[in-house]
Design a protein around this motif. Structure first.
Motif, PDB file in Angstrom:
ATOM      1  N   PHE A  35       0.826  -1.206   0.000  1.00 51.78           N
ATOM      2  CA  PHE A  35       0.000   0.000   0.000  1.00 51.78           C
ATOM      3  C   PHE A  35       0.859   1.254   0.000  1.00 51.78           C
ATOM      4  CE2 PHE A  35      -2.185   3.355   2.394  1.00 51.78           C
ATOM      5  CZ  PHE A  35      -3.271   3.549   1.554  1.00 51.78           C
ATOM      6  N   PHE A  36       1.880   1.291   0.860  1.00 52.26           N
ATOM      7  CA  PHE A  36       2.718   2.485   0.922  1.00 52.26           C
ATOM      8  C   PHE A  36       3.592   2.649  -0.318  1.00 52.26           C
ATOM      9  CE2 PHE A  36       1.883   2.165   5.592  1.00 52.26           C
ATOM     10  CZ  PHE A  36       1.162   3.347   5.669  1.00 52.26           C
ATOM     11  N   VAL A  37       4.000   1.551  -0.923  1.00 51.29           N
ATOM     12  CA  VAL A  37       4.740   1.639  -2.185  1.00 51.29           C
ATOM     13  C   VAL A  37       3.832   2.205  -3.273  1.00 51.29           C
ATOM     14  CG1 VAL A  37       5.798   0.263  -4.024  1.00 51.29           C
ATOM     15  CG2 VAL A  37       6.433  -0.141  -1.652  1.00 51.29           C
ATOM     16  N   ALA A  38       2.579   1.772  -3.312  1.00 52.65           N
ATOM     17  CA  ALA A  38       1.630   2.294  -4.299  1.00 52.65           C
ATOM     18  C   ALA A  38       1.394   3.785  -4.094  1.00 52.65           C
ATOM     19  CB  ALA A  38       0.312   1.532  -4.224  1.00 52.65           C
ATOM     20  N   ILE A  39       1.257   4.212  -2.850  1.00 51.89           N
ATOM     21  CA  ILE A  39       1.066   5.641  -2.566  1.00 51.89           C
ATOM     22  C   ILE A  39       2.294   6.441  -2.990  1.00 51.89           C
ATOM     23  CG2 ILE A  39       0.766   7.325  -0.706  1.00 51.89           C
ATOM     24  CD1 ILE A  39      -1.773   5.818  -1.419  1.00 51.89           C
ATOM     25  N   ALA A  40       3.485   5.916  -2.699  1.00 55.26           N
ATOM     26  CA  ALA A  40       4.713   6.617  -3.089  1.00 55.26           C
ATOM     27  C   ALA A  40       4.817   6.733  -4.610  1.00 55.26           C
ATOM     28  CB  ALA A  40       5.929   5.885  -2.527  1.00 55.26           C
ATOM     29  N   LEU A  41       4.504   5.668  -5.322  1.00 54.20           N
ATOM     30  CA  LEU A  41       4.553   5.724  -6.787  1.00 54.20           C
ATOM     31  C   LEU A  41       3.518   6.697  -7.344  1.00 54.20           C
ATOM     32  CD1 LEU A  41       5.085   1.963  -7.675  1.00 54.20           C
ATOM     33  CD2 LEU A  41       6.747   3.826  -7.846  1.00 54.20           C
ATOM     34  N   PHE A  42       2.353   6.759  -6.707  1.00 48.80           N
ATOM     35  CA  PHE A  42       1.339   7.719  -7.136  1.00 48.80           C
ATOM     36  C   PHE A  42       1.824   9.149  -6.947  1.00 48.80           C
ATOM     37  CE2 PHE A  42      -2.065  10.579  -5.778  1.00 48.80           C
ATOM     38  CZ  PHE A  42      -2.766  10.669  -6.971  1.00 48.80           C
ATOM     39  N   LEU A  43       2.423   9.425  -5.796  1.00 53.55           N
ATOM     40  CA  LEU A  43       2.918  10.781  -5.539  1.00 53.55           C
ATOM     41  C   LEU A  43       4.034  11.162  -6.496  1.00 53.55           C
ATOM     42  CD1 LEU A  43       2.873  10.865  -1.645  1.00 53.55           C
ATOM     43  CD2 LEU A  43       1.333  12.024  -3.226  1.00 53.55           C
ATOM     44  N   ILE A  44       4.942  10.239  -6.778  1.00 51.80           N
ATOM     45  CA  ILE A  44       6.019  10.506  -7.738  1.00 51.80           C
ATOM     46  C   ILE A  44       5.444  10.791  -9.108  1.00 51.80           C
ATOM     47  CG2 ILE A  44       7.953   9.436  -8.960  1.00 51.80           C
ATOM     48  CD1 ILE A  44       8.600   8.002  -6.287  1.00 51.80           C
ATOM     49  N   SER A  45       4.453  10.011  -9.501  1.00 47.95           N
ATOM     50  CA  SER A  45       3.811  10.222 -10.797  1.00 47.95           C
ATOM     51  C   SER A  45       3.102  11.576 -10.857  1.00 47.95           C
ATOM     52  CB  SER A  45       2.814   9.102 -11.059  1.00 47.95           C
ATOM     53  OG  SER A  45       2.092   9.323 -12.233  1.00 47.95           O
ATOM     54  N   ALA A  46       2.420  11.952  -9.783  1.00 49.33           N
ATOM     55  CA  ALA A  46       1.712  13.235  -9.749  1.00 49.33           C
ATOM     56  C   ALA A  46       2.683  14.410  -9.805  1.00 49.33           C
ATOM     57  CB  ALA A  46       0.848  13.316  -8.496  1.00 49.33           C
ATOM     58  N   ILE A  47       3.792  14.302  -9.078  1.00 47.31           N
ATOM     59  CA  ILE A  47       4.792  15.371  -9.099  1.00 47.31           C
ATOM     60  C   ILE A  47       5.443  15.480 -10.472  1.00 47.31           C
ATOM     61  CG2 ILE A  47       7.043  16.056  -8.166  1.00 47.31           C
ATOM     62  CD1 ILE A  47       6.060  14.898  -5.463  1.00 47.31           C
ATOM     63  N   ALA A  48       5.756  14.343 -11.084  1.00 51.36           N
ATOM     64  CA  ALA A  48       6.347  14.371 -12.424  1.00 51.36           C
ATOM     65  C   ALA A  48       5.383  14.985 -13.432  1.00 51.36           C
ATOM     66  CB  ALA A  48       6.728  12.954 -12.858  1.00 51.36           C
ATOM     67  N   HIS A  49       4.114  14.665 -13.296  1.00 49.11           N
ATOM     68  CA  HIS A  49       3.122  15.238 -14.199  1.00 49.11           C
ATOM     69  C   HIS A  49       2.999  16.748 -13.990  1.00 49.11           C
ATOM     70  CE1 HIS A  49      -0.404  15.423 -16.730  1.00 49.11           C
ATOM     71  NE2 HIS A  49      -1.030  16.081 -15.773  1.00 49.11           N
ATOM     72  N   ALA A  50       3.086  17.197 -12.741  1.00 49.16           N
ATOM     73  CA  ALA A  50       2.972  18.630 -12.451  1.00 49.16           C
ATOM     74  C   ALA A  50       4.169  19.398 -13.025  1.00 49.16           C
ATOM     75  CB  ALA A  50       2.878  18.851 -10.949  1.00 49.16           C
ATOM     76  N   PHE A  51       5.368  18.829 -12.925  1.00 47.78           N
ATOM     77  CA  PHE A  51       6.542  19.504 -13.460  1.00 47.78           C
ATOM     78  C   PHE A  51       6.591  19.487 -14.980  1.00 47.78           C
ATOM     79  CE2 PHE A  51       8.648  18.839  -9.218  1.00 47.78           C
ATOM     80  CZ  PHE A  51       8.745  20.190  -8.937  1.00 47.78           C
ATOM     81  N   ARG A  52       6.057  18.426 -15.547  1.00 44.19           N
ATOM     82  CA  ARG A  52       6.072  18.314 -17.002  1.00 44.19           C
ATOM     83  C   ARG A  52       5.138  19.349 -17.627  1.00 44.19           C
ATOM     84  NH1 ARG A  52       3.954  12.997 -19.489  1.00 44.19           N
ATOM     85  NH2 ARG A  52       3.708  12.796 -17.246  1.00 44.19           N
ATOM     86  N   GLY A  53       4.046  19.621 -16.963  1.00 42.89           N
ATOM     87  CA  GLY A  53       3.114  20.639 -17.448  1.00 42.89           C
ATOM     88  C   GLY A  53       2.264  20.124 -18.592  1.00 42.89           C
ATOM     89  N   ARG A  54       1.515  21.065 -19.132  1.00 45.08           N
ATOM     90  CA  ARG A  54       0.605  20.717 -20.217  1.00 45.08           C
ATOM     91  C   ARG A  54       1.256  21.048 -21.541  1.00 45.08           C
ATOM     92  NH1 ARG A  54      -5.644  22.412 -20.293  1.00 45.08           N
ATOM     93  NH2 ARG A  54      -6.128  20.228 -20.299  1.00 45.08           N
TER      94      ARG A  54
END
Length: 56
Positions: A35-54
């Motif tokens: 569960f915590f690994v899944a949450i960590a991967l989700f947060l990493i993915s969300a941060i990467a998406h935010a930095f990448r932008g639209r």
């Protein structure tokens, strides 16, 4: 990945009801880890998406 965590949680609950304390404890530990690994991967993915932008 969260389905695996849910699976191990269900296994832990069934083992606890049947009185297998060691198996239940191990299954809970595995479920928490996944569960915590899944949450960590989700947060990493969300941060990467935010930095990448639209992109246009």
């Amino acid at each position: 990945m969260l389905s695996w965590a849910l699976f191990f949680l269900v296994v832990a609950l069934i083992a606890a009801v049947l009185g297998f304390g060691g198996i239940a404890g191990t299954a809970v530990s595995i479920a928490k880890l996944i569960f915590f690994v899944a949450i960590a991967l989700f947060l990493i993915s969300a941060i990467a998406h935010a930095f990448r932008g639209r992109r246009v």
